[in-house]
Design a protein around this motif. Structure first.
Motif, PDB file in Angstrom:
ATOM      1  N   ILE A   1       0.842  -1.206   0.000  1.00  0.00           N
ATOM      2  CA  ILE A   1       0.000   0.000   0.000  1.00  0.00           C
ATOM      3  C   ILE A   1       0.877   1.256   0.000  1.00  0.00           C
ATOM      4  O   ILE A   1       0.615   2.220  -0.723  1.00  0.00           O
ATOM      5  N   PHE A   2       1.940   1.227   0.823  1.00  0.00           N
ATOM      6  CA  PHE A   2       2.852   2.370   0.902  1.00  0.00           C
ATOM      7  C   PHE A   2       3.491   2.654  -0.455  1.00  0.00           C
ATOM      8  O   PHE A   2       3.531   3.808  -0.923  1.00  0.00           O
ATOM      9  N   PHE A   3       3.976   1.599  -1.121  1.00  0.00           N
ATOM     10  CA  PHE A   3       4.656   1.801  -2.389  1.00  0.00           C
ATOM     11  C   PHE A   3       3.692   2.181  -3.512  1.00  0.00           C
ATOM     12  O   PHE A   3       4.068   2.905  -4.434  1.00  0.00           O
ATOM     13  N   ILE A   4       2.459   1.667  -3.458  1.00  0.00           N
ATOM     14  CA  ILE A   4       1.478   2.079  -4.460  1.00  0.00           C
ATOM     15  C   ILE A   4       1.217   3.581  -4.341  1.00  0.00           C
ATOM     16  O   ILE A   4       1.190   4.311  -5.335  1.00  0.00           O
ATOM     17  N   ALA A   5       1.034   4.039  -3.102  1.00  0.00           N
ATOM     18  CA  ALA A   5       0.804   5.467  -2.878  1.00  0.00           C
ATOM     19  C   ALA A   5       2.025   6.298  -3.290  1.00  0.00           C
ATOM     20  O   ALA A   5       1.893   7.372  -3.880  1.00  0.00           O
ATOM     21  N   LEU A   6       3.216   5.765  -2.988  1.00  0.00           N
ATOM     22  CA  LEU A   6       4.446   6.494  -3.288  1.00  0.00           C
ATOM     23  C   LEU A   6       4.748   6.497  -4.785  1.00  0.00           C
ATOM     24  O   LEU A   6       4.982   7.542  -5.394  1.00  0.00           O
ATOM     25  N   PHE A   7       4.722   5.299  -5.388  1.00  0.00           N
ATOM     26  CA  PHE A   7       5.155   5.173  -6.770  1.00  0.00           C
ATOM     27  C   PHE A   7       4.124   5.671  -7.780  1.00  0.00           C
ATOM     28  O   PHE A   7       4.421   5.781  -8.961  1.00  0.00           O
ATOM     29  N   SER A   8       2.895   5.934  -7.310  1.00  0.00           N
ATOM     30  CA  SER A   8       1.884   6.451  -8.227  1.00  0.00           C
ATOM     31  C   SER A   8       2.332   7.776  -8.837  1.00  0.00           C
ATOM     32  O   SER A   8       1.856   8.176  -9.909  1.00  0.00           O
ATOM     33  N   GLN A   9       3.249   8.451  -8.149  1.00  0.00           N
ATOM     34  CA  GLN A   9       3.762   9.726  -8.652  1.00  0.00           C
ATOM     35  C   GLN A   9       4.900   9.542  -9.648  1.00  0.00           C
ATOM     36  O   GLN A   9       5.271  10.476 -10.351  1.00  0.00           O
ATOM     37  N   PHE A  10       5.468   8.337  -9.687  1.00  0.00           N
ATOM     38  CA  PHE A  10       6.667   8.120 -10.494  1.00  0.00           C
ATOM     39  C   PHE A  10       6.505   7.046 -11.566  1.00  0.00           C
ATOM     40  O   PHE A  10       7.256   7.029 -12.536  1.00  0.00           O
ATOM     41  N   VAL A  11       5.516   6.142 -11.376  1.00  0.00           N
ATOM     42  CA  VAL A  11       5.331   5.048 -12.323  1.00  0.00           C
ATOM     43  C   VAL A  11       4.378   5.475 -13.429  1.00  0.00           C
ATOM     44  O   VAL A  11       3.369   6.129 -13.172  1.00  0.00           O
ATOM     45  N   HIS A  12       4.701   5.114 -14.676  1.00  0.00           N
ATOM     46  CA  HIS A  12       3.818   5.393 -15.804  1.00  0.00           C
ATOM     47  C   HIS A  12       3.590   4.110 -16.594  1.00  0.00           C
ATOM     48  O   HIS A  12       4.143   3.057 -16.267  1.00  0.00           O
ATOM     49  N   ALA A  13       2.779   4.193 -17.612  1.00  0.00           N
ATOM     50  CA  ALA A  13       2.350   3.000 -18.341  1.00  0.00           C
ATOM     51  C   ALA A  13       3.519   2.212 -18.926  1.00  0.00           C
ATOM     52  O   ALA A  13       3.475   0.979 -18.988  1.00  0.00           O
ATOM     53  N   ASP A  14       4.561   2.899 -19.360  1.00  0.00           N
ATOM     54  CA  ASP A  14       5.685   2.204 -19.982  1.00  0.00           C
ATOM     55  C   ASP A  14       6.926   2.180 -19.088  1.00  0.00           C
ATOM     56  O   ASP A  14       8.058   2.234 -19.576  1.00  0.00           O
ATOM     57  N   THR A  15       6.689   2.089 -17.779  1.00  0.00           N
ATOM     58  CA  THR A  15       7.812   1.981 -16.846  1.00  0.00           C
ATOM     59  C   THR A  15       8.643   0.744 -17.190  1.00  0.00           C
ATOM     60  O   THR A  15       8.108  -0.357 -17.293  1.00  0.00           O
ATOM     61  N   SER A  16       9.932   0.933 -17.374  1.00  0.00           N
ATOM     62  CA  SER A  16      10.811  -0.155 -17.808  1.00  0.00           C
ATOM     63  C   SER A  16      11.439  -0.867 -16.620  1.00  0.00           C
ATOM     64  O   SER A  16      11.355  -0.419 -15.475  1.00  0.00           O
ATOM     65  N   TRP A  17      12.061  -2.008 -16.920  1.00  0.00           N
ATOM     66  CA  TRP A  17      12.795  -2.733 -15.880  1.00  0.00           C
ATOM     67  C   TRP A  17      13.916  -1.877 -15.310  1.00  0.00           C
ATOM     68  O   TRP A  17      14.230  -1.972 -14.122  1.00  0.00           O
ATOM     69  N   ARG A  18      14.507  -1.036 -16.157  1.00  0.00           N
ATOM     70  CA  ARG A  18      15.592  -0.172 -15.686  1.00  0.00           C
ATOM     71  C   ARG A  18      15.084   0.799 -14.632  1.00  0.00           C
ATOM     72  O   ARG A  18      15.699   0.953 -13.568  1.00  0.00           O
ATOM     73  N   GLU A  19      13.954   1.445 -14.898  1.00  0.00           N
ATOM     74  CA  GLU A  19      13.385   2.375 -13.924  1.00  0.00           C
ATOM     75  C   GLU A  19      12.915   1.636 -12.681  1.00  0.00           C
ATOM     76  O   GLU A  19      13.071   2.127 -11.565  1.00  0.00           O
ATOM     77  N   GLY A  20      12.312   0.470 -12.889  1.00  0.00           N
ATOM     78  CA  GLY A  20      11.882  -0.335 -11.751  1.00  0.00           C
ATOM     79  C   GLY A  20      13.059  -0.746 -10.883  1.00  0.00           C
ATOM     80  O   GLY A  20      12.976  -0.743  -9.657  1.00  0.00           O
ATOM     81  N   SER A  21      14.180  -1.069 -11.528  1.00  0.00           N
ATOM     82  CA  SER A  21      15.380  -1.459 -10.778  1.00  0.00           C
ATOM     83  C   SER A  21      15.939  -0.287  -9.979  1.00  0.00           C
ATOM     84  O   SER A  21      16.432  -0.452  -8.858  1.00  0.00           O
TER      85      SER A  21
END
Length: 203
Positions: free
Chosen positions: A129-149
């Motif tokens: 829940i914490f990361f969903i709330a946090l990453f909603s500001q940074f994650v987009h539809a084409d978030t890559s493995w590089r950005e995820g890493s």
């Protein structure tokens, strides 16, 4: 990921890491009971668990956890059971000994600490829940493995570094000696905190 976005992400991860909870109680107890190596191993295991959750969230899989009640409940109750087990173990623990342990004992404690640290993080659905709330500001539809890493290394690395620092500070000569003298009280307080948190998770 732009530097300004990364700095904002890192700042929020720092605030999340330093917030007191079951992780801090576990790090303190393991450092007092097993020394610096045990505490550091617990911190690194916890950081790994946080990092994996961050990667799962960044790739959008944690939405499945929060939107699938059965899976979410399995993780939630599993985490509560693990916290309760750690709490009972702390309440039943004997006072820390000042005797030096051999390499085999240190290695076993390191593996146990890393496992406990990892499980406390990984079996905590509130991280999703914490990361969903946090990453909603940074994650987009084409978030890559590089950005995820990058997000995984940022969240997990900051978490691990913070708790490693806590373990190193607590394991310094006079500090550790004082803590070992209070180990019986620390165990009991840690046990009650962990049991209370397990109950809170269930409720």
């Amino acid at each position: 990921m732009e530097m300004t976005s990364w700095l904002a992400l890192a700042a929020i991860c720092v605030m999340g890491a330093i917030s007191p909870g079951p992780s801090l109680a576990l790090i303190i107890r393991n450092t007092v009971q097993g020394g610096q190596g045990h505490g550091v191993a617990t911190a690194l295991g916890h950081g790994l668990g946080v990092g994996i959750y961050a990667l799962i969230t960044a790739l959008g899989l944690s939405v499945l956890i929060t939107q699938t009640p059965l899976l979410f409940d399995l993780i939630r109750y599993g985490g509560a059971a693990f916290l309760a087990w750690l709490g009972i173990k702390a309440l039943l623990a004997k006072p820390a000994s000042g005797d030096a342990a051999d390499e085999t004992v240190h290695a076993a404690r390191g593996r146990q600490g890393a496992f406990e640290g990892f499980m406390v993080a990984f079996l905590n659905p509130q991280l999703a829940i914490f990361f969903i709330a946090l990453f909603s500001q940074f994650v987009h539809a084409d978030t890559s493995w590089r950005e995820g890493s990058i997000m995984m290394l940022t969240a997990g690395g900051i978490d691990a570094l913070w708790y490693v620092l806590v373990a190193l500070v607590l394991s310094r000569g006079p500090v550790l000696t004082w803590l070992k003298g209070k180990s019986f009280v620390i165990d009991k307080i840690s046990g009650l905190v962990l049991l209370g948190l397990a109950l809170k998770v269930v409720i």
